[in-house]
Design a protein around this motif. Sequence first.
Motif, PDB file in Angstrom:
ATOM      1  N   SER A  98       0.864  -1.188   0.000  1.00  0.00           N
ATOM      2  CA  SER A  98       0.000   0.000   0.000  1.00  0.00           C
ATOM      3  C   SER A  98       0.894   1.228   0.000  1.00  0.00           C
ATOM      4  CB  SER A  98      -0.914   0.028   1.236  1.00  0.00           C
ATOM      5  OG  SER A  98      -0.152   0.237   2.409  1.00  0.00           O
ATOM      6  N   PHE A  99       0.287   2.376  -0.319  1.00  0.00           N
ATOM      7  CA  PHE A  99       1.045   3.628  -0.297  1.00  0.00           C
ATOM      8  C   PHE A  99       0.125   4.751   0.170  1.00  0.00           C
ATOM      9  CE2 PHE A  99       2.874   7.404  -2.693  1.00  0.00           C
ATOM     10  CZ  PHE A  99       3.922   7.596  -1.792  1.00  0.00           C
ATOM     11  N   ALA A 100       0.617   5.565   1.107  1.00  0.00           N
ATOM     12  CA  ALA A 100      -0.170   6.659   1.660  1.00  0.00           C
ATOM     13  C   ALA A 100       0.666   7.920   1.724  1.00  0.00           C
ATOM     14  CB  ALA A 100      -0.681   6.296   3.059  1.00  0.00           C
ATOM     15  N   SER A 101      -0.006   9.058   1.558  1.00  0.00           N
ATOM     16  CA  SER A 101       0.686  10.340   1.613  1.00  0.00           C
ATOM     17  C   SER A 101      -0.281  11.452   1.981  1.00  0.00           C
ATOM     18  CB  SER A 101       1.326  10.673   0.259  1.00  0.00           C
ATOM     19  OG  SER A 101       1.875  11.986   0.262  1.00  0.00           O
ATOM     20  N   ALA A 102       0.226  12.430   2.725  1.00  0.00           N
ATOM     21  CA  ALA A 102      -0.535  13.648   3.016  1.00  0.00           C
ATOM     22  C   ALA A 102      -0.080  14.783   2.106  1.00  0.00           C
ATOM     23  CB  ALA A 102      -0.348  14.041   4.479  1.00  0.00           C
ATOM     24  N   GLY A 103       0.621  14.426   1.051  1.00  0.00           N
ATOM     25  CA  GLY A 103       1.138  15.424   0.117  1.00  0.00           C
ATOM     26  C   GLY A 103       0.126  15.838  -0.931  1.00  0.00           C
ATOM     27  N   ASN A 104       0.625  16.312  -2.056  1.00  0.00           N
ATOM     28  CA  ASN A 104      -0.190  16.829  -3.157  1.00  0.00           C
ATOM     29  C   ASN A 104      -1.243  15.801  -3.575  1.00  0.00           C
ATOM     30  OD1 ASN A 104      -0.971  17.372  -5.985  1.00  0.00           O
ATOM     31  ND2 ASN A 104       0.614  18.958  -5.928  1.00  0.00           N
ATOM     32  N   SER A 105      -2.527  16.096  -3.300  1.00  0.00           N
ATOM     33  CA  SER A 105      -3.594  15.117  -3.550  1.00  0.00           C
ATOM     34  C   SER A 105      -3.778  14.845  -5.037  1.00  0.00           C
ATOM     35  CB  SER A 105      -4.911  15.583  -2.925  1.00  0.00           C
ATOM     36  OG  SER A 105      -5.288  16.852  -3.428  1.00  0.00           O
ATOM     37  N   GLY A 106      -3.589  15.868  -5.867  1.00  0.00           N
ATOM     38  CA  GLY A 106      -3.694  15.669  -7.303  1.00  0.00           C
ATOM     39  C   GLY A 106      -2.618  14.735  -7.814  1.00  0.00           C
ATOM     40  N   ALA A 107      -1.406  14.899  -7.300  1.00  0.00           N
ATOM     41  CA  ALA A 107      -0.308  14.021  -7.699  1.00  0.00           C
ATOM     42  C   ALA A 107      -0.551  12.595  -7.229  1.00  0.00           C
ATOM     43  CB  ALA A 107       1.016  14.542  -7.131  1.00  0.00           C
ATOM     44  N   MET A 108      -1.174  12.445  -6.075  1.00  0.00           N
ATOM     45  CA  MET A 108      -1.506  11.106  -5.580  1.00  0.00           C
ATOM     46  C   MET A 108      -2.537  10.429  -6.479  1.00  0.00           C
ATOM     47  SD  MET A 108       0.218  10.054  -2.952  1.00  0.00           S
ATOM     48  CE  MET A 108      -0.836   8.805  -2.206  1.00  0.00           C
ATOM     49  N   LEU A 109      -3.533  11.170  -6.917  1.00  0.00           N
ATOM     50  CA  LEU A 109      -4.542  10.597  -7.806  1.00  0.00           C
ATOM     51  C   LEU A 109      -3.936  10.242  -9.158  1.00  0.00           C
ATOM     52  CD1 LEU A 109      -7.625  12.875  -7.025  1.00  0.00           C
ATOM     53  CD2 LEU A 109      -7.532  10.389  -6.766  1.00  0.00           C
ATOM     54  N   VAL A 110      -3.159  11.165  -9.702  1.00  0.00           N
ATOM     55  CA  VAL A 110      -2.511  10.910 -10.999  1.00  0.00           C
ATOM     56  C   VAL A 110      -1.556   9.726 -10.882  1.00  0.00           C
ATOM     57  CG1 VAL A 110      -0.867  11.843 -12.679  1.00  0.00           C
ATOM     58  CG2 VAL A 110      -2.740  13.273 -11.851  1.00  0.00           C
ATOM     59  N   GLY A 111      -0.770   9.703  -9.807  1.00  0.00           N
ATOM     60  CA  GLY A 111       0.176   8.617  -9.602  1.00  0.00           C
ATOM     61  C   GLY A 111      -0.513   7.272  -9.501  1.00  0.00           C
ATOM     62  N   ALA A 112      -1.643   7.229  -8.809  1.00  0.00           N
ATOM     63  CA  ALA A 112      -2.378   5.973  -8.657  1.00  0.00           C
ATOM     64  C   ALA A 112      -2.868   5.463 -10.004  1.00  0.00           C
ATOM     65  CB  ALA A 112      -3.550   6.171  -7.698  1.00  0.00           C
ATOM     66  N   VAL A 113      -3.441   6.351 -10.802  1.00  0.00           N
ATOM     67  CA  VAL A 113      -4.003   5.946 -12.098  1.00  0.00           C
ATOM     68  C   VAL A 113      -2.900   5.593 -13.091  1.00  0.00           C
ATOM     69  CG1 VAL A 113      -5.345   6.748 -14.082  1.00  0.00           C
ATOM     70  CG2 VAL A 113      -6.127   7.259 -11.768  1.00  0.00           C
ATOM     71  N   PHE A 114      -1.788   6.328 -13.064  1.00  0.00           N
ATOM     72  CA  PHE A 114      -0.708   6.090 -14.021  1.00  0.00           C
ATOM     73  C   PHE A 114       0.153   4.878 -13.650  1.00  0.00           C
ATOM     74  CE2 PHE A 114      -0.127  10.568 -16.081  1.00  0.00           C
ATOM     75  CZ  PHE A 114      -1.417  10.453 -16.593  1.00  0.00           C
ATOM     76  N   SER A 115       0.280   4.569 -12.370  1.00  0.00           N
ATOM     77  CA  SER A 115       1.177   3.484 -11.950  1.00  0.00           C
ATOM     78  C   SER A 115       0.433   2.162 -11.809  1.00  0.00           C
ATOM     79  CB  SER A 115       1.887   3.846 -10.646  1.00  0.00           C
ATOM     80  OG  SER A 115       0.952   4.022  -9.587  1.00  0.00           O
ATOM     81  N   VAL A 116      -0.361   2.023 -10.744  1.00  0.00           N
ATOM     82  CA  VAL A 116      -1.062   0.746 -10.541  1.00  0.00           C
ATOM     83  C   VAL A 116      -2.317   0.638 -11.406  1.00  0.00           C
ATOM     84  CG1 VAL A 116      -0.161   0.389  -8.233  1.00  0.00           C
ATOM     85  CG2 VAL A 116      -2.276   1.670  -8.509  1.00  0.00           C
ATOM     86  N   LYS A 117      -2.775   1.780 -11.920  1.00  0.00           N
ATOM     87  CA  LYS A 117      -3.865   1.864 -12.906  1.00  0.00           C
ATOM     88  C   LYS A 117      -5.238   1.509 -12.340  1.00  0.00           C
ATOM     89  CE  LYS A 117      -0.696   1.033 -16.756  1.00  0.00           C
ATOM     90  NZ  LYS A 117      -0.503   2.474 -16.913  1.00  0.00           N
ATOM     91  N   THR A 118      -6.242   1.952 -13.090  1.00  0.00           N
ATOM     92  CA  THR A 118      -7.631   1.709 -12.720  1.00  0.00           C
ATOM     93  C   THR A 118      -7.984   0.241 -12.961  1.00  0.00           C
ATOM     94  OG1 THR A 118      -8.191   3.980 -13.359  1.00  0.00           O
ATOM     95  CG2 THR A 118     -10.019   2.416 -13.147  1.00  0.00           C
ATOM     96  N   ILE A 119      -8.760  -0.336 -12.059  1.00  0.00           N
ATOM     97  CA  ILE A 119      -9.213  -1.717 -12.214  1.00  0.00           C
ATOM     98  C   ILE A 119     -10.066  -1.835 -13.469  1.00  0.00           C
ATOM     99  CG2 ILE A 119     -10.728  -3.490 -11.211  1.00  0.00           C
ATOM    100  CD1 ILE A 119      -9.832  -2.450  -8.440  1.00  0.00           C
ATOM    101  N   PRO A 120      -9.802  -2.809 -14.340  1.00  0.00           N
ATOM    102  CA  PRO A 120     -10.604  -2.969 -15.561  1.00  0.00           C
ATOM    103  C   PRO A 120     -12.093  -3.066 -15.243  1.00  0.00           C
ATOM    104  CG  PRO A 120      -8.681  -4.391 -15.649  1.00  0.00           C
ATOM    105  CD  PRO A 120      -8.710  -3.808 -14.266  1.00  0.00           C
ATOM    106  N   GLY A 121     -12.881  -2.309 -15.989  1.00  0.00           N
ATOM    107  CA  GLY A 121     -14.325  -2.285 -15.771  1.00  0.00           C
ATOM    108  C   GLY A 121     -14.794  -1.076 -15.000  1.00  0.00           C
ATOM    109  N   ILE A 122     -13.888  -0.432 -14.259  1.00  0.00           N
ATOM    110  CA  ILE A 122     -14.253   0.755 -13.492  1.00  0.00           C
ATOM    111  C   ILE A 122     -14.047   2.001 -14.345  1.00  0.00           C
ATOM    112  CG2 ILE A 122     -13.571   2.208 -11.538  1.00  0.00           C
ATOM    113  CD1 ILE A 122     -13.194  -0.291  -9.914  1.00  0.00           C
ATOM    114  N   ILE A 123     -15.061   2.840 -14.386  1.00  0.00           N
ATOM    115  CA  ILE A 123     -15.019   4.043 -15.222  1.00  0.00           C
ATOM    116  C   ILE A 123     -14.097   5.090 -14.616  1.00  0.00           C
ATOM    117  CG2 ILE A 123     -16.402   5.888 -16.271  1.00  0.00           C
ATOM    118  CD1 ILE A 123     -18.840   3.973 -15.917  1.00  0.00           C
ATOM    119  N   ARG A 124     -14.309   5.426 -13.334  1.00  0.00           N
ATOM    120  CA  ARG A 124     -13.503   6.440 -12.657  1.00  0.00           C
ATOM    121  C   ARG A 124     -13.241   6.027 -11.209  1.00  0.00           C
ATOM    122  NH1 ARG A 124     -14.612  11.465 -15.295  1.00  0.00           N
ATOM    123  NH2 ARG A 124     -13.124  12.471 -13.895  1.00  0.00           N
ATOM    124  N   PRO A 125     -11.998   6.023 -10.773  1.00  0.00           N
ATOM    125  CA  PRO A 125     -11.741   5.821  -9.343  1.00  0.00           C
ATOM    126  C   PRO A 125     -12.341   6.981  -8.546  1.00  0.00           C
ATOM    127  CG  PRO A 125      -9.742   5.560 -10.644  1.00  0.00           C
ATOM    128  CD  PRO A 125     -10.768   6.171 -11.544  1.00  0.00           C
TER     129      PRO A 125
END
Length: 312
Positions: A98-125
């Motif tokens: 797992s990974f957690a941060s109190a830093g830049n929330s936008g970067a956390m969202l972008v990082g999540a989608v770009f790295s581990v990626k959205t689960i197939p079938g899900i439109i938007r996290p």
Amino acid sequence: MKIGLDIMGGDYAPKANVLGAIAAHELLSPGEHIVLIGDTEQIKPLLSENGFNPDHFEYVHTEEVIGMGEHPTKAIVQKPNSSISVGFSLLKEGKLDSFASAGNSGAMLVGAVFSVKTIPGIIRPCLCTHVPKLSGGAGLMLDVGANADCKPDTLLQFGVLGSLYAENVMQINNPKVALMNIGEEDEKGNMLSLATFPLMKDTNLFNFVGNVEGRDLFNDKADVIVCDGFTGNVLLKLAESFYVVTIKKGFQDEFFHRLNYENYGGSPVLGVNAPVIIGHGISSPTAVKNMILQSRNMIATGLVEKIQAAFK
């Protein structure tokens, strides 16, 4: 189990993060380890000051930090050695659970989608948050800020995600899912809620109990409340302000104390292929501690795997 924590994220980093990690360590079981990601030159003196054995943690040294005001996508690309970028790289490689941060929330969202990626079938996290109930315990609200504008099928999926989180992480049996609206009647609402209601009413994916209003946020009509991220963020910030107001007015009450963000740690990103939690920028050591414990619970319950199975 390896729980990754960005030690450089937040307004009070790295001290608040280090103190939170120390407090969380005392509550973890054998085999549950915290990995601190950030400038080790700043971390280890803080551990020494608090008489804490540094061998209890694992460390990944980084030399860059993504600031709170930086553009999320540009920062992730331009600062590959930042604590957030490195954290997501380790998560993607399976070196963190797992990974957690109190830093830049936008970067956390972008990082999540770009790295581990959205689960197939899900439109938007989406982001979710715990909501205290007057009768005790807590419910869940989502989305609370990741998606300001949503479509009906997206809200339907939020209902699935919220129901799975409530059942598995919060241990709520057959959670009641409701749609936030301006009235309880089926025909109430704007175009989005009017189009979403029949989808939820006809689904067998979760236990839909109808519309709820803002006044129902803290009662037991629903365990999971679904709304778009704009509405959810306004409700969340308003609820959090109640706690601040009571403190400023010198009013002590157990329920209002449970509106304190520190009690819940952060907002899980639901719909990506690994547990990711975004904390408040003002996270205190208590908030960081609870963010780590929240990460532990998401890993231990196999939530991501259960979401993946549901969307196959």
